[in-house]
Design an enzyme around this catalytic site. Sequence first.
Site, PDB file in Angstrom:
ATOM      1  N   GLY A   1       0.798  -1.025  -0.134  1.00 47.74           N
ATOM      2  CA  GLY A   1       0.162  -0.134   0.238  1.00 47.74           C
ATOM      3  C   GLY A   1       0.426   1.778   0.235  1.00 47.74           C
TER       4      GLY A   1
ATOM      5  N   LEU B   1       1.367   3.967   1.550  1.00 51.62           N
ATOM      6  CA  LEU B   1       2.734   3.611   3.484  1.00 51.62           C
ATOM      7  C   LEU B   1       3.283   2.829   3.539  1.00 51.62           C
ATOM      8  CD1 LEU B   1       3.613   5.237   5.779  1.00 51.62           C
ATOM      9  CD2 LEU B   1       2.015   4.312   7.305  1.00 51.62           C
TER      10      LEU B   1
ATOM     11  N   TYR C   1      -8.329  -1.496   5.728  1.00 53.37           N
ATOM     12  CA  TYR C   1      -9.731  -0.936   4.737  1.00 53.37           C
ATOM     13  C   TYR C   1      -9.694   0.509   4.657  1.00 53.37           C
ATOM     14  CZ  TYR C   1     -14.301  -1.412   2.297  1.00 53.37           C
ATOM     15  OH  TYR C   1     -14.848  -1.037   1.482  1.00 53.37           O
TER      16      TYR C   1
ATOM     17  N   THR D   1      -6.100   6.621  12.620  1.00 53.67           N
ATOM     18  CA  THR D   1      -6.937   7.222  11.851  1.00 53.67           C
ATOM     19  C   THR D   1      -7.661   8.564  12.680  1.00 53.67           C
ATOM     20  OG1 THR D   1      -8.662   8.513  10.243  1.00 53.67           O
ATOM     21  CG2 THR D   1      -9.013   6.672  11.184  1.00 53.67           C
ATOM     22  N   ASP D   2      -7.795   9.897  11.986  1.00 53.59           N
ATOM     23  CA  ASP D   2      -8.327  11.022  13.077  1.00 53.59           C
ATOM     24  C   ASP D   2      -9.881  11.068  12.829  1.00 53.59           C
ATOM     25  OD1 ASP D   2      -8.482  11.308   9.960  1.00 53.59           O
ATOM     26  OD2 ASP D   2      -8.724  13.068  10.138  1.00 53.59           O
TER      27      ASP D   2
ATOM     28  N   TYR E   1     -16.015   3.317   8.476  1.00 52.77           N
ATOM     29  CA  TYR E   1     -14.331   3.877   8.610  1.00 52.77           C
ATOM     30  C   TYR E   1     -13.557   4.050   9.698  1.00 52.77           C
ATOM     31  CZ  TYR E   1      -9.914   5.500   7.749  1.00 52.77           C
ATOM     32  OH  TYR E   1      -8.464   5.467   7.707  1.00 52.77           O
TER      33      TYR E   1
ATOM     34  N   LYS F   1     -11.392   1.334  12.350  1.00 51.04           N
ATOM     35  CA  LYS F   1     -10.556   2.035  13.241  1.00 51.04           C
ATOM     36  C   LYS F   1     -10.518   1.740  14.451  1.00 51.04           C
ATOM     37  CE  LYS F   1      -7.295   2.232  10.873  1.00 51.04           C
ATOM     38  NZ  LYS F   1      -6.050   1.282  10.701  1.00 51.04           N
TER      39      LYS F   1
END
Length: 285
Positions: A11, A13, A63, A103-104, A127, A131
Amino acid sequence: MDKILVIGAGGQLGQCLKVVAERRGITEIVFPAEQDANILNAAGLKDLLSKEQPVYVINCAAYTAVDKAEDEVDLAKAINETGAAHLAAACLASNSTLVHVSTDFVFKGNEVKLLKEDDQAEPINVYGLTKLDGEKAVASTLPAHFIIRTSWLYSEYANNFVKTMLKLGAERDELNIIADQVGTPTYAIDLANAIFDIIASSSNAYGIYHYSNEGVTSWFDFATAIFNISETAVKVNPIPGSAYPTKATRPAFSVMDKSKIKTTFNIDIPYWRDSLVECIKQINK
């Protein structure tokens, strides 16, 4: 440096970690192919870690299709929560420290204030929820973990907002971009450097950390900057999010406070626009 294993190496990153590892002369690092490091295969992960014996595992597998997640709830949950739990369990069995990227979007983002690591997480889409559940799974399974929340990730690799804008800017005369969602873009190369800085510190200050580039911007201003820097002639119109409805609701303001990561690991964070200049330079190469 201690041996490192990267999950989700293909991916965006993962590709940036590969580039930065080469630049930094990090050789004790393994980037297994997806079929050999399937985050949904608990037994396979345990075997892989037992064979490789990494001191650190970096989890970039996620995801991330925010709107699709509203329909593919089970798949998002499997990868972001169950997969994270599998990996944490495999790390526990092999005595490895896990660096897990989050994630934020775990935040509601409904007030104008810098988000700290211990602020209440209240996701407003599938999402973000999956997470957050992944973070909880990691934290409850494995004491030796660093959870790094990031935002608006882009780079010269894979699909992301910067590359999409450059493509659309070359094809169209005019674009409508949302102006009332505010956050901070993050150059994935900078995030990769920060991850290696944390590993190099050999610190056991485990827990949650926030990392994005410095500064604050909207998607509209971000797009405008992309076109200015790349010298792309396109008219950009600011529109409210309500004019561009999406399946998943997005946080209106998700700017993270990064003082914890800066002070703990003595990390110097570039300003978002400076990193954007660097990324566009790399894309043009």
